[in-house]
Design a protein around this motif. Structure first.
Motif, PDB file in Angstrom:
ATOM      1  N   MET A   1      29.613  31.254  34.776  1.00 44.71           N
ATOM      2  CA  MET A   1      30.347  32.499  34.547  1.00 44.71           C
ATOM      3  C   MET A   1      31.377  32.661  35.661  1.00 44.71           C
ATOM      4  O   MET A   1      31.065  32.559  36.834  1.00 44.71           O
ATOM      5  CB  MET A   1      29.359  33.672  34.533  1.00 44.71           C
ATOM      6  N   THR A   2      32.584  32.918  35.295  1.00 45.64           N
ATOM      7  CA  THR A   2      33.672  33.125  36.236  1.00 45.64           C
ATOM      8  C   THR A   2      33.517  34.482  36.910  1.00 45.64           C
ATOM      9  O   THR A   2      33.192  35.473  36.268  1.00 45.64           O
ATOM     10  CB  THR A   2      35.023  33.063  35.497  1.00 45.64           C
ATOM     11  N   ASP A   3      33.781  34.524  38.204  1.00 47.66           N
ATOM     12  CA  ASP A   3      33.774  35.793  38.938  1.00 47.66           C
ATOM     13  C   ASP A   3      35.056  36.544  38.590  1.00 47.66           C
ATOM     14  O   ASP A   3      36.119  36.246  39.105  1.00 47.66           O
ATOM     15  CB  ASP A   3      33.690  35.529  40.438  1.00 47.66           C
ATOM     16  N   GLN A   4      34.929  37.514  37.696  1.00 42.21           N
ATOM     17  CA  GLN A   4      36.092  38.240  37.210  1.00 42.21           C
ATOM     18  C   GLN A   4      36.790  39.040  38.306  1.00 42.21           C
ATOM     19  O   GLN A   4      37.987  39.308  38.204  1.00 42.21           O
ATOM     20  CB  GLN A   4      35.699  39.157  36.058  1.00 42.21           C
ATOM     21  N   THR A   5      36.083  39.396  39.363  1.00 44.30           N
ATOM     22  CA  THR A   5      36.708  40.156  40.446  1.00 44.30           C
ATOM     23  C   THR A   5      37.634  39.270  41.285  1.00 44.30           C
ATOM     24  O   THR A   5      38.484  39.778  41.993  1.00 44.30           O
ATOM     25  CB  THR A   5      35.655  40.814  41.363  1.00 44.30           C
ATOM     26  N   ALA A   6      37.479  37.948  41.175  1.00 41.14           N
ATOM     27  CA  ALA A   6      38.332  37.024  41.930  1.00 41.14           C
ATOM     28  C   ALA A   6      39.611  36.675  41.176  1.00 41.14           C
ATOM     29  O   ALA A   6      40.507  36.048  41.733  1.00 41.14           O
ATOM     30  CB  ALA A   6      37.561  35.751  42.255  1.00 41.14           C
ATOM     31  N   LEU A   7      39.700  37.088  39.914  1.00 42.35           N
ATOM     32  CA  LEU A   7      40.874  36.783  39.106  1.00 42.35           C
ATOM     33  C   LEU A   7      41.963  37.825  39.315  1.00 42.35           C
ATOM     34  O   LEU A   7      41.717  38.902  39.835  1.00 42.35           O
ATOM     35  CB  LEU A   7      40.487  36.761  37.621  1.00 42.35           C
ATOM     36  N   GLN A   8      43.169  37.483  38.862  1.00 37.79           N
ATOM     37  CA  GLN A   8      44.271  38.437  38.819  1.00 37.79           C
ATOM     38  C   GLN A   8      44.623  38.644  37.344  1.00 37.79           C
ATOM     39  O   GLN A   8      44.315  37.798  36.503  1.00 37.79           O
ATOM     40  CB  GLN A   8      45.458  37.906  39.614  1.00 37.79           C
ATOM     41  N   TYR A   9      45.266  39.779  37.053  1.00 38.07           N
ATOM     42  CA  TYR A   9      45.461  40.188  35.660  1.00 38.07           C
ATOM     43  C   TYR A   9      46.884  40.665  35.423  1.00 38.07           C
ATOM     44  O   TYR A   9      47.574  41.069  36.343  1.00 38.07           O
ATOM     45  CB  TYR A   9      44.486  41.326  35.318  1.00 38.07           C
ATOM     46  N   THR A  10      47.274  40.642  34.132  1.00 38.49           N
ATOM     47  CA  THR A  10      48.573  41.194  33.738  1.00 38.49           C
ATOM     48  C   THR A  10      48.330  42.421  32.859  1.00 38.49           C
ATOM     49  O   THR A  10      47.245  42.601  32.308  1.00 38.49           O
ATOM     50  CB  THR A  10      49.403  40.187  32.917  1.00 38.49           C
ATOM     51  N   GLU A  11      49.364  43.214  32.694  1.00 35.95           N
ATOM     52  CA  GLU A  11      49.280  44.365  31.797  1.00 35.95           C
ATOM     53  C   GLU A  11      49.241  43.923  30.334  1.00 35.95           C
ATOM     54  O   GLU A  11      48.924  44.723  29.455  1.00 35.95           O
ATOM     55  CB  GLU A  11      50.455  45.318  32.041  1.00 35.95           C
ATOM     56  N   LEU A 112      47.800  42.367  38.784  1.00 36.40           N
ATOM     57  CA  LEU A 112      46.805  43.412  38.987  1.00 36.40           C
ATOM     58  C   LEU A 112      45.498  42.824  39.519  1.00 36.40           C
ATOM     59  O   LEU A 112      45.114  41.707  39.148  1.00 36.40           O
ATOM     60  CB  LEU A 112      46.507  44.117  37.653  1.00 36.40           C
ATOM     61  N   THR A 113      44.813  43.603  40.340  1.00 34.67           N
ATOM     62  CA  THR A 113      43.465  43.233  40.770  1.00 34.67           C
ATOM     63  C   THR A 113      42.506  43.563  39.627  1.00 34.67           C
ATOM     64  O   THR A 113      42.864  44.236  38.652  1.00 34.67           O
ATOM     65  CB  THR A 113      43.033  44.021  42.015  1.00 34.67           C
ATOM     66  N   HIS A 114      41.270  43.130  39.758  1.00 34.98           N
ATOM     67  CA  HIS A 114      40.246  43.436  38.761  1.00 34.98           C
ATOM     68  C   HIS A 114      40.105  44.946  38.581  1.00 34.98           C
ATOM     69  O   HIS A 114      40.086  45.441  37.444  1.00 34.98           O
ATOM     70  CB  HIS A 114      38.914  42.812  39.194  1.00 34.98           C
ATOM     71  N   ASP A 115      40.032  45.682  39.679  1.00 36.69           N
ATOM     72  CA  ASP A 115      39.871  47.138  39.602  1.00 36.69           C
ATOM     73  C   ASP A 115      41.087  47.802  38.953  1.00 36.69           C
ATOM     74  O   ASP A 115      40.941  48.724  38.150  1.00 36.69           O
ATOM     75  CB  ASP A 115      39.617  47.738  40.989  1.00 36.69           C
ATOM     76  N   GLU A 116      42.288  47.325  39.298  1.00 39.42           N
ATOM     77  CA  GLU A 116      43.504  47.885  38.699  1.00 39.42           C
ATOM     78  C   GLU A 116      43.544  47.609  37.194  1.00 39.42           C
ATOM     79  O   GLU A 116      43.915  48.476  36.406  1.00 39.42           O
ATOM     80  CB  GLU A 116      44.754  47.297  39.369  1.00 39.42           C
ATOM     81  N   TYR A 117      43.127  46.413  36.795  1.00 40.53           N
ATOM     82  CA  TYR A 117      43.122  46.085  35.378  1.00 40.53           C
ATOM     83  C   TYR A 117      42.095  46.938  34.624  1.00 40.53           C
ATOM     84  O   TYR A 117      42.385  47.469  33.555  1.00 40.53           O
ATOM     85  CB  TYR A 117      42.849  44.587  35.134  1.00 40.53           C
ATOM     86  N   ARG A 118      40.909  47.064  35.169  1.00 46.59           N
ATOM     87  CA  ARG A 118      39.863  47.864  34.510  1.00 46.59           C
ATOM     88  C   ARG A 118      40.308  49.327  34.384  1.00 46.59           C
ATOM     89  O   ARG A 118      40.029  49.980  33.383  1.00 46.59           O
ATOM     90  CB  ARG A 118      38.530  47.735  35.235  1.00 46.59           C
ATOM     91  N   ALA A 119      41.029  49.828  35.376  1.00 48.85           N
ATOM     92  CA  ALA A 119      41.563  51.189  35.284  1.00 48.85           C
ATOM     93  C   ALA A 119      42.607  51.276  34.170  1.00 48.85           C
ATOM     94  O   ALA A 119      42.665  52.265  33.426  1.00 48.85           O
ATOM     95  CB  ALA A 119      42.157  51.618  36.620  1.00 48.85           C
ATOM     96  N   LEU A 120      43.427  50.236  34.036  1.00 45.15           N
ATOM     97  CA  LEU A 120      44.462  50.194  33.001  1.00 45.15           C
ATOM     98  C   LEU A 120      43.854  50.304  31.602  1.00 45.15           C
ATOM     99  O   LEU A 120      44.386  51.002  30.739  1.00 45.15           O
ATOM    100  CB  LEU A 120      45.269  48.890  33.117  1.00 45.15           C
ATOM    101  N   VAL A 121      42.739  49.636  31.384  1.00 40.50           N
ATOM    102  CA  VAL A 121      42.125  49.632  30.058  1.00 40.50           C
ATOM    103  C   VAL A 121      41.070  50.724  29.907  1.00 40.50           C
ATOM    104  O   VAL A 121      40.396  50.812  28.879  1.00 40.50           O
ATOM    105  CB  VAL A 121      41.537  48.245  29.688  1.00 40.50           C
ATOM    106  N   GLY A 122      40.951  51.557  30.920  1.00 35.90           N
ATOM    107  CA  GLY A 122      40.056  52.705  30.832  1.00 35.90           C
ATOM    108  C   GLY A 122      38.596  52.397  31.007  1.00 35.90           C
ATOM    109  O   GLY A 122      37.726  53.071  30.473  1.00 35.90           O
ATOM    110  N   GLU A 123      38.295  51.377  31.785  1.00 33.06           N
ATOM    111  CA  GLU A 123      36.879  51.026  32.033  1.00 33.06           C
ATOM    112  C   GLU A 123      36.503  51.309  33.481  1.00 33.06           C
ATOM    113  O   GLU A 123      37.279  51.274  34.359  1.00 33.06           O
ATOM    114  CB  GLU A 123      36.641  49.548  31.718  1.00 33.06           C
TER     115      GLU A 123
END
Length: 123
Positions: A1-11, A112-123
């Motif tokens: 399982m990939t550590d999702q907090t170590a990834l970067q994200y796009t909008e 985006l960081t993991h936290d920023e992405y999760r905030a973007l999608v409302g999680e």
């Protein structure tokens, strides 16, 4: 399982894992869930030059068709043939075997960081 907090994200709901100068790119579990059951994936071939923000692939599901955007500038060094052959991997393992392309790039844009992405999608 990939550590999702170590990834970067796009909008646009892609994730990026950087290893040296190679960015592995896939879509997030959120995007895979919104698409529904993925039935077809079209990816660029190795050697294809990609430009950040442009459409480079297509993901079709039973509900809709989604576009894969290049989150970086560079050259595709590998497309995941397993996903082309078994598109359901995008749903069952979006952060693992369901990765889409690997791109050689010299730099990453602001992502985006993991936290920023999760905030973007409302999680």
């Amino acid at each position: 399982m990939t550590d999702q907090t170590a990834l970067q994200y796009t909008e646009e709901h892609e994730w990026i894992a950087l290893d040296g100068d190679v960015a592995t790119i896939g879509i997030t579990d959120y995007a895979a869930d919104k698409l529904g059951d993925v039935v077809y994936v079209d990816l660029p071939a190795a050697g294809t030059k990609v430009t950040e923000g442009t459409v480079v692939g297509e993901i079709e599901s039973t509900k809709s068709v989604g576009e894969l955007f290049a989150p970086v500038n560079g050259e595709v060094v590998e497309a995941n043939q397993a996903v082309v052959d078994s598109p359901e991997l995008v749903n069952s393992d979006p952060f693992g075997d369901g990765w889409l392309i690997k791109v050689s790039t010299s730099r990453l844009p602001k992502l985006l960081t993991h936290d920023e992405y999760r905030a973007l999608v409302g999680e």
